[in-house]
Design an enzyme around this catalytic site. Structure first.
Site, PDB file in Angstrom:
ATOM      1  NE  ARG A 103      -3.840   2.856  10.611  1.00 20.47           N
ATOM      2  CZ  ARG A 103      -2.901   3.403   9.860  1.00 20.47           C
ATOM      3  NH1 ARG A 103      -1.725   2.842   9.783  1.00 20.47           N
ATOM      4  NH2 ARG A 103      -3.142   4.490   9.173  1.00 20.47           N
ATOM      5  CB  THR A 107      -2.364   0.961  19.809  1.00 18.49           C
ATOM      6  OG1 THR A 107      -3.531   0.630  19.037  1.00 18.49           O
ATOM      7  CG2 THR A 107      -2.787   1.345  21.221  1.00 18.49           C
ATOM      8  CG  ASP A 199      -7.328   7.949   4.521  1.00 13.84           C
ATOM      9  OD1 ASP A 199      -8.144   7.202   3.915  1.00 13.84           O
ATOM     10  OD2 ASP A 199      -7.209   7.934   5.753  1.00 13.84           O
ATOM     11  CG  ASP A 202     -10.145  10.526   4.202  1.00 17.62           C
ATOM     12  OD1 ASP A 202     -11.238  10.090   4.598  1.00 17.62           O
ATOM     13  OD2 ASP A 202      -9.285  11.008   4.968  1.00 17.62           O
TER      14      ASP A 202
HETATM   15  N1  URA Z   1      -4.038   3.675   4.867  1.00 15.92           N
HETATM   16  C1  URA Z   1      -4.113   4.584   3.868  1.00 15.92           C
HETATM   17  O1  URA Z   1      -5.187   4.859   3.359  1.00 15.92           O
HETATM   18  N2  URA Z   1      -2.977   5.199   3.450  1.00 15.92           N
HETATM   19  C2  URA Z   1      -1.779   4.922   3.972  1.00 15.92           C
HETATM   20  O2  URA Z   1      -0.778   5.509   3.533  1.00 15.92           O
HETATM   21  C3  URA Z   1      -1.716   3.974   5.017  1.00 15.92           C
HETATM   22  C4  URA Z   1      -2.855   3.367   5.449  1.00 15.92           C
END
Ligand code: URA
Length: 208
Positions: A103, A107, A199, A202
């Site tokens: 991603r 953008t 995330d 992560d």
């Molecule tokens: N990707 C993630 O890991 N967490 C989010 O909240 C949105 C996208």
């Protein structure tokens, strides 16, 4: 919304609350992702077609069932990877195909950087795996790739969805059912789901 299935299973709800907790360590987080993925896939595969074959039990012969359709798993890298093991526990012969999208932080749009699909699809049903259906950009782009590849039936299996992402996928691909453990409130300005779980990549890989 039509074609969006949110699990009502108590086990899913219980495990999801643990997954969200900021105190859950990566090892436990990975276990929960795996387990929830299996439970959601159990629900998402209710309509798989079966063939009949003769089984011999210790006592007599009978007609048993065997999965007719070849299943492909397409984890969206990297956080979708953690869902694969839980589904393999249920369907060990599922093939795993990789499409890499990242991603763009400015953008928030998906950029394809890796595609290892062969020329012809060898599977008739594909499950796209991504724990977080946030903007829906990556999911929608992956569905585009799989449709161009010729896959007839595509399903999306996630864990948490934002209304914005569900709408995006649904508007672009109303034929693709979306299976989730929960729909959360909204995205924040950085594209994270609120309340969410942070995330997912992560937290699985300990890189936060
Ligand atoms: N990707 C993630 O890991 N967490 C989010 O909240 C949105 C996208």
């Amino acid at each position: 919304m039509e074609n969006v299935f949110v699990s009502q299973h108590p086990l899913v709800k219980h495990k999801l609350a643990k997954l969200r907790s900021v105190t859950t360590e990566p090892k436990k987080f990975r276990e929960l992702v795996r387990e929830i993925a299996g439970l959601l896939t159990y629900e998402a595969t209710l309509d798989l077609e079966l063939d009949s074959f003769e089984v011999t039990t210790p006592l007599e012969k009978m007609n048993g069932s065997i999965l007719k359709e070849k299943i492909g798993l397409v984890p969206i890298l990297r956080s979708g990877l953690g869902m694969v093991e839980g589904i393999w526990d249920l369907m060990p012969s599922a093939e795993v195909w990789h499409i890499g999208l990242y991603r763009d932080e400015k953008t928030l749009k998906p950029v394809e950087y890796y595609n290892k699909l062969p020329i012809e699809p060898r599977v008739s049903v594909c499950l796209i795996l991504d724990p977080m259906l946030a903007t829906g950009g990556s999911a929608s782009a992956t569905i585009d790739v799989l449709k161009r590849w010729g896959v007839k039936r595509i399903k999306f299996v996630g864990i948490i969805g934002a209304p914005e992402g569900i709408r995006h996928v649904h508007e672009n691909h109303p034929d693709v059912p979306i299976f989730l453990a929960e729909v959360d409130r909204q995205l924040n300005e950085h594209g994270y789901i609120l309340p969410g779980l942070g995330d997912a990549g992560d937290r699985q890989f300990g890189t936060g």
